[in-house]
Design an enzyme around this catalytic site. Structure first.
Site, short mmCIF file in Angstrom:
data_model
loop_
_atom_site.label_atom_id
_atom_site.label_comp_id
_atom_site.label_asym_id
_atom_site.label_seq_id
_atom_site.Cartn_x
_atom_site.Cartn_y
_atom_site.Cartn_z
CG ASN A 151 -0.25 -0.34 2.49
OD1 ASN A 151 0.35 -1.41 2.63
ND2 ASN A 151 -0.30 0.57 3.44
CD GLN A 179 -3.55 -0.25 -1.41
OE1 GLN A 179 -3.59 0.31 -2.50
NE2 GLN A 179 -4.04 0.33 -0.32
CB SER A 199 -10.99 -3.73 1.88
OG SER A 199 -11.77 -2.76 2.52
CG HIS A 201 -12.47 1.40 2.05
ND1 HIS A 201 -11.52 2.39 2.21
CD2 HIS A 201 -12.08 0.40 2.86
CE1 HIS A 201 -10.60 1.99 3.09
NE2 HIS A 201 -10.92 0.79 3.49
CB CYS A 325 -2.72 3.17 9.52
SG CYS A 325 -3.72 2.46 8.24
#
Ligand SMILES: *Cc1c(COP(=O)(O)O)cnc(C)c1O
Length: 383
Positions: A151, A179, A199, A201, A325
């Site tokens: 990522n 990713q 994922s 989103h 993060c």
């Protein structure tokens, strides 16, 4: 002021078509798939349909797709779930030094519960060596978890080779493909990959929904106990709207991939080439070719990435330093550090991640804004 959003690796907006597909599943079609009556049964049919469509895109069986509350949860389920299920067979887990915290912190937590872990190094481009993996496997190894693509630096790992090594020793292979999904085919029909996380989103679906592919025969303990949903691997009434959004977003991503990927690659290469040619003492982090088509991670020597980000933000440009993060903390990126990049250059690194609405005007705008910002910050830091 216009917004140029170049942080798609952190999250994406929900595309219009995806939102439209989801809307009926909040107020009109609200049934609980476990109910016997027709309102519930129709939700069950929608859920089955979503699972089938996702499975078809991944070239796996519908029963092998477990919906979760996102990428972090999928990673946790794969790693903790398999570790607990296999603890009588062994206690050794292998991962890499550049994983997302959803993997890294999960493995670290398992170490506190009596498991042992090996964190494989990466080369200067961020790739894990299959030979290092083979050397690290012992008769106690129960799980290998190595991401499909990173990522931060955008480097794509050779999960085909890495999974083959695991297969040779009968060790389960999990990959965090959060990713990767939507950018290239993951080879689940060819490679001995046992589990794969993703994922919604990150590919224009909603936040809070993801999935874990779990190949038949792979043992897992649930993290969430309760009802028998998701083959008893994740209790709780299903997020039907989320599943609809994930399935629709994934279909669009796969449909558009042949056109979208070369387009993104072209824009990204123009950005990289523009920065490297217009601004002295800059460079690309990560692999020059084996990288995600929408990722450009660049270093700017002698300045703080945070400074650039603030100035870019004032010009309407959204980028990121490190992962979403860890930004906000002053810890240098563990990913770039593992790649052996000089700490000073890590602090001057920025990730631009492009997306489906990014235009060449956006890229030219960034290339116009960046040089004076960098020059200005360098003058200030020299004072
Ligand atoms: C975003 C991301 C995650 C976490 O996914 P969430 O859906 O936000 O929980 C995990 N791994 C990677 C590589 C990511 O980029």
């Amino acid at each position: 002021m216009k917004t140029v959003y170049l942080d798609h690796a952190a999250t994406t907006y929900v595309r219009e078509e995806v939102l439209e597909a989801m809307l009926p599943y909040f107020a009109e079609k609200y049934g609980n798939p476990s109910s016997i009556h027709h309102v519930g049964r129709s939700s069950k049919a929608v859920m089955d349909d979503c699972r089938e469509r996702v499975a078809q895109l991944l070239k796996v069986k519908p029963s092998e797709v477990i919906f979760t509350g996102g990428g972090s949860e999928a990673d946790n389920l794969a790693i903790k779930g398999h570790a607990w299920a296999m603890k009588n067979k062994g206690n050794h887990i292998i991962t890499s030094q550049i994983e997302h915290h959803a993997v890294l912190h999960t493995v670290q937590w398992l170490e506190k519960q009596g498991f042992t872990a090996t964190y494989l190094p990466v080369d200067h481009y961020g790739q894990v060596s299959p030979d290092d993996l083979e050397d690290a496997i012992t008769d106690k190894t129960i799980l290998v978890t190595i991401m499909a693509s990173n990522n931060e630096c955008g480097t794509v790992e050779d999960i085909s080779k890495l999974s083959a090594v695991c297969d040779k020793y009968g060790v389960t292979f999990h990959t965090d493909a959060v990713q990767s999904v939507g950018y290239y085919d993951l080879g689940l029909d060819n490679d001995p990959i046992d589990m794969l996380s993703f994922s919604a989103h990150k590919f224009y679906g909603p936040k809070g929904v993801g999935a874990l592919f779990v190949r038949s025969g792979t043992r897992l303990e649930p993290l969430i106990h309760g009802g028998a949903q998701e083959r008893s691997l994740r209790a709780g009434t299903e997020n039907i709207a989320g599943m609809v959004g994930l399935a629709r977003a994934m279909e669009i991503a796969y449909e558009e991939m042949p056109k979208a990927v070369p387009r993104l690659r072209g824009l990204r290469d123009r950005l990289i080439e523009g920065v490297l040619s217009d601004i002295p003492d800059t460079g690309l982090n990560g692999h020059p070719t084996e990288r995600l088509p929408h990722n450009a991670n660049l270093y700017f020597a002698r300045i703080e990435g945070e400074g650039i980000l603030l100035k870019l933000d004032m010009a309407g440009i959204c980028a990121s330093s490190g992962s979403a993060c860890t930004s906000g903390s002053l810890e240098p990126s563990h990913v770039l550090a593992a790649m052996g990049i000089d700490t000073m250059l890590i602090h001057g690194s920025i990730r631009f991640s492009l997306g489906h609405r990014t235009t060449s005007e956006d890229i030219e705008y960034v290339l116009e804004q960046l040089p004076p910002i960098v020059e200005n910050l360098r003058e200030m830091s020299a004072l």
